[in-house]
Design a protein around this motif. Structure first.
Motif, PDB file in Angstrom:
ATOM      1  N   VAL A 179       0.835  -1.202   0.000  1.00 14.04           N
ATOM      2  CA  VAL A 179       0.000   0.000   0.000  1.00 14.04           C
ATOM      3  C   VAL A 179       0.868   1.249   0.000  1.00 14.04           C
ATOM      4  CG1 VAL A 179      -1.889  -1.178   1.201  1.00 14.04           C
ATOM      5  CG2 VAL A 179      -0.147   0.025   2.524  1.00 14.04           C
ATOM      6  N   ASP A 180       0.279   2.352  -0.369  1.00  4.87           N
ATOM      7  CA  ASP A 180       0.907   3.677  -0.255  1.00  4.87           C
ATOM      8  C   ASP A 180       2.306   3.740  -0.864  1.00  4.87           C
ATOM      9  OD1 ASP A 180      -1.379   4.377   1.067  1.00  4.87           O
ATOM     10  OD2 ASP A 180      -0.492   4.346   3.070  1.00  4.87           O
ATOM     11  N   GLY A 181       2.448   3.239  -2.098  1.00  2.00           N
ATOM     12  CA  GLY A 181       3.718   3.390  -2.805  1.00  2.00           C
ATOM     13  C   GLY A 181       4.841   2.517  -2.303  1.00  2.00           C
ATOM     14  N   GLY A 182       4.558   1.233  -2.076  1.00  2.00           N
ATOM     15  CA  GLY A 182       5.626   0.295  -1.761  1.00  2.00           C
ATOM     16  C   GLY A 182       5.780  -0.060  -0.302  1.00  2.00           C
ATOM     17  N   LYS A 183       4.798   0.288   0.535  1.00  2.00           N
ATOM     18  CA  LYS A 183       4.888  -0.070   1.953  1.00  2.00           C
ATOM     19  C   LYS A 183       4.404  -1.507   2.139  1.00  2.00           C
ATOM     20  CE  LYS A 183       4.442   4.717   3.490  1.00  2.00           C
ATOM     21  NZ  LYS A 183       3.649   5.711   4.263  1.00  2.00           N
ATOM     22  N   ASN A 184       5.249  -2.294   2.770  1.00  2.00           N
ATOM     23  CA  ASN A 184       5.067  -3.742   2.845  1.00  2.00           C
ATOM     24  C   ASN A 184       4.172  -4.142   4.021  1.00  2.00           C
ATOM     25  OD1 ASN A 184       6.452  -6.599   2.138  1.00  2.00           O
ATOM     26  ND2 ASN A 184       6.253  -6.397   4.358  1.00  2.00           N
ATOM     27  N   LEU A 185       3.071  -4.824   3.711  1.00  2.00           N
ATOM     28  CA  LEU A 185       2.219  -5.404   4.748  1.00  2.00           C
ATOM     29  C   LEU A 185       2.087  -6.913   4.557  1.00  2.00           C
ATOM     30  CD1 LEU A 185      -0.659  -2.775   5.127  1.00  2.00           C
ATOM     31  CD2 LEU A 185       1.261  -3.198   6.664  1.00  2.00           C
ATOM     32  N   ALA A 232      -1.074 -16.329  10.342  1.00  2.00           N
ATOM     33  CA  ALA A 232      -0.538 -15.323   9.425  1.00  2.00           C
ATOM     34  C   ALA A 232       0.685 -14.697  10.086  1.00  2.00           C
ATOM     35  CB  ALA A 232      -1.584 -14.265   9.102  1.00  2.00           C
ATOM     36  N   ILE A 233       1.814 -14.692   9.379  1.00  2.00           N
ATOM     37  CA  ILE A 233       3.085 -14.254   9.949  1.00  2.00           C
ATOM     38  C   ILE A 233       3.578 -13.011   9.203  1.00  2.00           C
ATOM     39  CG2 ILE A 233       5.430 -14.947  10.543  1.00  2.00           C
ATOM     40  CD1 ILE A 233       4.490 -17.874  10.247  1.00  2.00           C
ATOM     41  N   PRO A 234       3.480 -11.813   9.802  1.00  2.00           N
ATOM     42  CA  PRO A 234       4.020 -10.622   9.151  1.00  2.00           C
ATOM     43  C   PRO A 234       5.517 -10.761   8.890  1.00  2.00           C
ATOM     44  CG  PRO A 234       2.620 -10.024  11.006  1.00  2.00           C
ATOM     45  CD  PRO A 234       2.840 -11.499  11.080  1.00  2.00           C
ATOM     46  N   HIS A 235       5.953 -10.255   7.751  1.00  2.00           N
ATOM     47  CA  HIS A 235       7.393 -10.251   7.471  1.00  2.00           C
ATOM     48  C   HIS A 235       7.798  -8.918   6.878  1.00  2.00           C
ATOM     49  CE1 HIS A 235       7.582 -10.585   3.027  1.00  2.00           C
ATOM     50  NE2 HIS A 235       6.506 -11.343   3.110  1.00  2.00           N
ATOM     51  N   ASN A 236       9.080  -8.605   7.032  1.00  2.00           N
ATOM     52  CA  ASN A 236       9.627  -7.332   6.561  1.00  2.00           C
ATOM     53  C   ASN A 236       8.825  -6.144   7.060  1.00  2.00           C
ATOM     54  OD1 ASN A 236      10.832  -8.928   3.693  1.00  2.00           O
ATOM     55  ND2 ASN A 236      12.120  -7.726   5.062  1.00  2.00           N
ATOM     56  N   SER A 237       8.469  -6.198   8.335  1.00  2.00           N
ATOM     57  CA  SER A 237       7.885  -5.002   8.947  1.00  2.00           C
ATOM     58  C   SER A 237       8.857  -3.839   8.853  1.00  2.00           C
ATOM     59  CB  SER A 237       7.538  -5.277  10.412  1.00  2.00           C
ATOM     60  OG  SER A 237       8.695  -5.648  11.152  1.00  2.00           O
ATOM     61  N   ILE A 239      10.223  -2.658   6.416  1.00  2.00           N
ATOM     62  CA  ILE A 239       9.979  -1.815   5.240  1.00  2.00           C
ATOM     63  C   ILE A 239       8.474  -1.589   5.035  1.00  2.00           C
ATOM     64  CG2 ILE A 239      12.151  -2.306   4.063  1.00  2.00           C
ATOM     65  CD1 ILE A 239      10.735  -4.443   2.436  1.00  2.00           C
ATOM     66  N   SER A 240       7.763  -1.459   6.156  1.00  2.00           N
ATOM     67  CA  SER A 240       6.321  -1.211   6.074  1.00  2.00           C
ATOM     68  C   SER A 240       5.982   0.268   6.114  1.00  2.00           C
ATOM     69  CB  SER A 240       5.592  -1.920   7.224  1.00  2.00           C
ATOM     70  OG  SER A 240       5.806  -1.268   8.462  1.00  2.00           O
ATOM     71  N   GLY A 241       6.981   1.128   6.195  1.00  2.00           N
ATOM     72  CA  GLY A 241       6.714   2.559   6.263  1.00  2.00           C
ATOM     73  C   GLY A 241       5.911   2.940   7.498  1.00  2.00           C
ATOM     74  N   ASP A 293      22.560  -2.051  15.034  1.00  2.00           N
ATOM     75  CA  ASP A 293      22.851  -1.787  13.620  1.00  2.00           C
ATOM     76  C   ASP A 293      23.321  -3.074  12.946  1.00  2.00           C
ATOM     77  OD1 ASP A 293      23.194  -0.573  11.221  1.00  2.00           O
ATOM     78  OD2 ASP A 293      24.856   0.722  11.817  1.00  2.00           O
ATOM     79  N   PHE A 294      22.364  -3.964  12.708  1.00  2.00           N
ATOM     80  CA  PHE A 294      22.675  -5.273  12.146  1.00  2.00           C
ATOM     81  C   PHE A 294      21.740  -5.558  10.977  1.00  2.00           C
ATOM     82  CE2 PHE A 294      21.899  -9.869  11.932  1.00  2.00           C
ATOM     83  CZ  PHE A 294      23.190 -10.333  11.744  1.00  2.00           C
ATOM     84  N   GLU A 295      22.301  -5.651   9.771  1.00  2.00           N
ATOM     85  CA  GLU A 295      21.526  -5.971   8.561  1.00  2.00           C
ATOM     86  C   GLU A 295      20.276  -5.091   8.461  1.00  2.00           C
ATOM     87  OE1 GLU A 295      22.602  -7.975   6.223  1.00  2.00           O
ATOM     88  OE2 GLU A 295      24.303  -8.851   7.267  1.00  2.00           O
ATOM     89  N   ILE A 296      20.492  -3.792   8.549  1.00  2.00           N
ATOM     90  CA  ILE A 296      19.390  -2.834   8.474  1.00  2.00           C
ATOM     91  C   ILE A 296      19.165  -2.426   7.018  1.00  2.00           C
ATOM     92  CG2 ILE A 296      18.573  -0.551   9.168  1.00  2.00           C
ATOM     93  CD1 ILE A 296      18.639  -2.580  11.436  1.00  2.00           C
ATOM     94  N   ARG A 297      17.926  -2.566   6.555  1.00  2.00           N
ATOM     95  CA  ARG A 297      17.575  -2.124   5.199  1.00  2.00           C
ATOM     96  C   ARG A 297      16.776  -0.831   5.313  1.00  2.00           C
ATOM     97  NH1 ARG A 297      17.717  -3.242  -0.010  1.00  2.00           N
ATOM     98  NH2 ARG A 297      15.943  -2.796  -1.357  1.00  2.00           N
ATOM     99  N   ARG A 298      17.193   0.167   4.561  1.00  2.00           N
ATOM    100  CA  ARG A 298      16.600   1.495   4.668  1.00  2.00           C
ATOM    101  C   ARG A 298      15.842   1.888   3.400  1.00  2.00           C
ATOM    102  NH1 ARG A 298      21.311   1.337   7.662  1.00  2.00           N
ATOM    103  NH2 ARG A 298      21.229   2.334   9.716  1.00  2.00           N
ATOM    104  N   LYS A 299      15.297   0.881   2.691  1.00  2.00           N
ATOM    105  CA  LYS A 299      14.563   1.121   1.447  1.00  2.00           C
ATOM    106  C   LYS A 299      13.243   0.358   1.470  1.00  2.00           C
ATOM    107  CE  LYS A 299      18.884   1.347  -1.238  1.00  2.00           C
ATOM    108  NZ  LYS A 299      19.646   0.707  -2.337  1.00  2.00           N
TER     109      LYS A 299
END
Length: 601
Positions: A179-185, A232-237, A239-241, A293-299
């Motif tokens: 949703v909202d331009g690439g926000k991961n749910l 249901a298991i949320p993943h990549n929260s 990068i959920s914006g 600061d371990f394997e942090i994705r900022r995109k």
């Protein structure tokens, strides 16, 4: 399934459990995005066979490959959205070709079979035409008949590879809401059923609805109709914006007790580590956590930068859950922690020295070098992670699902660190040296994922912790307890305690534990286990406990530094590791599911 839910609520675990290692998030050529990024051949059946330890052929490497350490359980979780579209086209499926849109997709596929001519048709159909044409396309290409045909392939592969007691296959898929331009749910959905039960439904997709509440409603209705239970298991929260763990529901309303109860029931787990980064915590949020600061994705999914947001991370969610519970009486974020890879290669690969990446298109080492081509998921930015560890009574569908449901599971970033954690009020220091930690833990406490309440007068929660290194990985640096709590004013706090560590180190006057050291040779990528510990055990008592304040506790176990896959690639390519843009070494880790303390009101 009701007795299971009651057992979870009471915090009761089984009397005897074994440790099983698995993967609950893996994509094959049945996933649209996997297919168009060069995974055209690795089928669900091949993915299971690879995980079992059977050699398969990987066209990207043009050789046979074989997992070094077979798994105990796995779920292939292809995207429900357009599941199996290209494989149906490849075999000229009659169900699909009986429709005008199916024939149109087939014509495009024949013209461009390698990268998705058919996808250009279907995505154009979803984005471009007027509503009536869109609806017609969806009714044909996304019909129940077509979806059932693709789902039957997943069912057959899981059933063919199920060997109770040896290798457990779970039926699952991914609900991929964006949703909202690439926000991961996104959520991975796992079912507790056999092949007959799996055939009684069609996987619910984000094309049915983008709202998590609608997914839960579908799971509830389907369980009522079929008797099949779901998680249901949320993943990549991460990068959920900020949307995954909000203080509001999908309509922007404050979370109610009913919403909290539904989320707690249907989403008892969160995937905190995988290829697209860590979702435990962000260093800009947990500024006092030296290992954040371990394997942090900022995109985001589409590659745009995203700032740190408390709504993205599990630790913040656990704190928010306590605050919501304080207001509503129910904690929506009472979840355990797992890891899985989210690999789109069909290969569950987590070893730094044998990492196949997230996408088949990135398997050739020469493709890792950052060049002019736009890449949303550069290979070196991806982490060789993660694994889910389950303390289950037996390696069967029922046994693994029960462990997941009661949250007696934990996450690692790949290494098979064996971790036990029990909470109670009657442990002694000598229990850390018990010959049978589990017997003591189950007899006088509750396992990870459980709940404590009504602390005896003058007693604080005690954690019985035992961690053993992976024999094929680095020694252990330390064991930490992460505590979160709500004060008398409803404010959230967190603190990290070093509770066991190696090499006889001493804390300084400020209570800081010195680093363990680093034996990695940056020229060769080799390291030695001359530092660290083989195992660490302790009974830790909360020194800051207040009986009237709700709290959670989870354990984080850190290895000594070891080489990251980007360093090993750089050495092989003869380049400076700095060119990868990633650290040369990392400290692999495990995250337990929490134990909660709730005061009697």
């Amino acid at each position: 399934m009701v007795p299971l839910a009651q057992s979870v609520a009471q915090g009761n675990g089984p009397s005897a459990t074994q440790l099983f290692w698995g993967e609950l998030h893996l994509h094959t050529n049945h996933s649209l995005d996997a297919y168009i990024t060069a995974n055209t051949t690795v089928t669900p059946d091949m993915a299971y066979r690879y995980a079992r330890g059977i050699p398969i052929q990987q066209p990207g490497l043009d050789r046979k490959i074989q997992i070094r350490r077979p798994l105990d359980f796995m779920a292939v979780t292809d995207h429900a959205e357009m599941m199996g579209l290209f494989t149906l086209l490849n075999r000229a499926d009659e169900t699909l070709l009986a429709t005008p849109w199916g024939r149109r997709a087939m014509a495009a596929h024949v013209r461009d079979p390698g990268r998705g001519g058919a996808m250009s048709v279907t995505t154009a159909g979803m984005a471009g035409p007027p509503a009536p044409e869109l609806q017609e396309m969806m009714s044909q290409v996304y019909s129940d008949a077509v979806r059932s045909t693709a789902w039957s392939v997943e069912i057959e592969a899981a059933e063919r590879n199920y060997i109770p007691g040896t290798f457990t296959t779970m039926f699952g898929w991914e609900w991929s809401s964006v949703v909202d331009g690439g926000k991961n749910l996104h959520r991975v959905v796992v079912a507790n059923t056999d092949a007959e039960g799996a055939a009684s439904f069609i996987p619910y997709s984000s094309q049915d609805s983008q709202r998590p509440e609608d997914l839960w409603a579908w799971m509830s209705a389907t369980r009522e109709r079929t008797g099949v239970d779901f998680l249901a298991i949320p993943h990549n929260s991460n990068i959920s914006g900020g949307l995954m763990f909000q203080m509001t529901d999908s309509d922007g309303q404050p979370i109610s007790a009913a919403y909290a109860r539904a989320r707690q029931s249907w989403e008892p787990l969160v995937e905190v580590t995988q290829a697209k980064g860590t979702s435990e915590v962000h260093p800009e949020i947990a500024t006092n956590d030296e290992f954040a600061d371990f394997e942090i994705r900022r995109k985001l999914l589409i590659g745009t930068p995203t700032p740190a947001d408390e709504g993205d991370y599990a630790r913040s969610a656990l704190l928010r859950g306590l605050q919501i519970q304080d207001r509503t009486g129910v904690n929506p974020y009472n979840f355990g922690m797992i890891g899985s890879t989210d690999s789109h290669t069909g290969l569950s690969s987590v070893q730094e020295n044998d990492f196949y990446g997230k996408l088949v298109s990135d398997i050739p080492l020469s493709q890792h070098v950052i060049g002019p081509r736009p890449v949303i998921f550069p290979a070196w930015e991806m982490g060789a992670s993660g694994r889910v560890a389950a303390w289950a009574e037996e390696n069967t569908r029922a046994g693994i699902f029960a462990a997941l449901r009661r949250k007696e599971v934990y996450a690692t970033t790949g290494p098979r660190i064996a971790l036990r954690m029990f909470g109670g009020f009657n442990f002694t220091a000598a229990d850390a040296d018990a010959r049978d930690i589990a017997a003591v833990g189950y007899a006088r406490g509750i396992p990870m994922g459980g709940d404590l309440t009504a602390a005896p007068a003058g007693r604080a929660p005690e954690l019985l912790i035992h961690a053993v290194k992976d024999p094929l990985s680095g020694n252990l640096d330390r064991v930490q307890v992460v505590k979160g709590w709500i004060d008398d004013d409803g404010e959230a706090h967190e603190r990290i305690y070093d509770v066991a560590w190696s090499d006889g180190r001493q804390k300084d006057r400020a209570g800081h534990l010195p680093a363990v050291g680093n034996t990695v040779d940056l020229e060769t990528g080799l390291y030695t286990n001359s530092i660290g510990a083989v195992q660490l055990a302790t009974v830790w008592t909360d020194p800051d406990f207040k009986a009237d304040q709700a709290a959670f506790y989870y354990v984080r176990v850190l290895e000594i530094p070891t080489p990251r896959h980007s360093l090993l690639d750089a050495i092989a390519l003869g380049i400076d590791v700095a060119q990868t843009g990633q650290p040369a070494t990392i400290q692999e880790r495990a995250y337990s599911s929490p134990i909660w303390y709730t005061p009697v009101r």
